[in-house]
Structures are given as C-alpha cells and as structure tokens.
Design an enzyme around this catalytic site. Structure first.
Site, PDB file in Angstrom:
ATOM      1  N   GLY A  78       0.810  -1.216   0.000  1.00  0.00           N
ATOM      2  CA  GLY A  78       0.000   0.000   0.000  1.00  0.00           C
ATOM      3  C   GLY A  78       0.842   1.263   0.000  1.00  0.00           C
ATOM      4  O   GLY A  78       0.565   2.217  -0.736  1.00  0.00           O
ATOM      5  N   CYS A  79       1.883   1.276   0.816  1.00  0.00           N
ATOM      6  CA  CYS A  79       2.737   2.463   0.906  1.00  0.00           C
ATOM      7  C   CYS A  79       3.530   2.682  -0.379  1.00  0.00           C
ATOM      8  O   CYS A  79       3.752   3.822  -0.783  1.00  0.00           O
ATOM      9  CB  CYS A  79       3.663   2.360   2.112  1.00  0.00           C
ATOM     10  SG  CYS A  79       2.747   2.371   3.678  1.00  0.00           S
ATOM     11  N   THR A  80       3.921   1.590  -1.019  1.00  0.00           N
ATOM     12  CA  THR A  80       4.618   1.709  -2.306  1.00  0.00           C
ATOM     13  C   THR A  80       3.673   2.277  -3.354  1.00  0.00           C
ATOM     14  O   THR A  80       4.047   3.186  -4.106  1.00  0.00           O
ATOM     15  CB  THR A  80       5.177   0.340  -2.750  1.00  0.00           C
ATOM     16  OG1 THR A  80       6.119  -0.097  -1.766  1.00  0.00           O
ATOM     17  CG2 THR A  80       5.853   0.435  -4.111  1.00  0.00           C
TER      18      THR A  80
END
Length: 156
Positions: free
Chosen positions: A46-48
């Site tokens: 998700g953060c990527t």
C-alpha cells in the site's frame, strides 16, 4: 492523542532526518504549499502504491505550486533503499519516535483483524505558504488517494 488538525490551524514545525542523509524541516518549504503525507511503512504494497502515485503526480502538483514530503516511522536506511528502488525524488523523512506524527494527530489507536494497537494513521495534511493547514485528511486509503487529493485541490 493530539486533536486532529483542521484548516486554519498552524502546522506543527518539524525537522527530521531524510533519506539522503541530511535533515528536512517544514521551514524549508516556507512560502510554498506543501503536501505532508504520513505512511506506515516503506516498501509495503500500500505504501509503495501511494508513494509511486505521488511520484507520478509530482509534475502536476509542482505545476500547481505544491511540494510533497513523505513521513514514516522507518529508519533512514530503509527510506533510502525505498527511494532508490521506486525512483522517489521527493523528501522521505524518518520519524522513528513518531513525535511528528503525534503532533499531526497521525499516530493513534488502530484496529486490525480484531486487535487494537497504537500505530501510524495514514494521513495527508496540506500546508500553505504561511504555515497554515488548508486541508487535513485522516485514515486515507493508499490506493486512489493521490487522485482524490488532486481533485480536492482542483489540480488537473
């Protein structure tokens, strides 16, 4: 937990280590509009996705006068690797003691799979050139958030 920021609040000042080995302060962006986004962990799916969405939108955000800064509780070495792997050219800052996240109300109680714990709340705060909050979004989704933010800021 700190009360959530709302438009008109003064954005808390910060100076944090960055992925390039120096430090970055909110004051470095004085007189510029700045998107300060908090994310839980570098190199996670998700953060990527969110970081790459910001990377891919940098030109349109910059064209509208916005700078982007990402903050997570990760150590500098992890942020450096993340920036290199994903070609991220905006500052990634290490808030290992989560003091800045707490000041921005981006650290608090979370629930996941029936468990309650303290952690980083995915949040985006937009600060104007005078250091005032113009937009504060909490519990945002990683996927689609940057597109929604651009719509909210009326950026093509």
């Amino acid at each position: 937990m700190t009360e959530r920021l709302v438009p008109g609040d003064t954005a808390p000042a910060f100076t944090l280590p960055n992925a390039t080995g120096g430090t970055t302060s909110l004051a470095d962006f004085a007189s510029e509009k700045t998107v300060v986004y908090f994310y839980p962990a570098a190199s996670t799916p998700g953060c990527t996705k969110q970081a790459c969405d910001f990377r891919d939108s940098l030109a349109s955000l910059a064209g509208a006068g916005y700078q982007v800064v990402g903050i997570s509780p990760d150590p500098v070495a992890k942020l450096k690797k993340f920036a290199q792997q994903e070609g991220l050219t905006f500052p990634l800052l290490a808030d290992e003691d989560h003091a800045v996240a707490e000041a921005y109300a981006a650290w608090g109680e979370k629930k996941n799979y029936g468990k309650t714990y303290e952690g980083l709340i995915r949040s985006t705060i937009v600060v104007d050139g005078d250091g005032l909050v113009t937009l504060a979004q909490y519990n945002v989704r990683a996927t689609g958030h940057v597109a929604k933010l651009r719509r909210d800021l009326e950026i093509d």
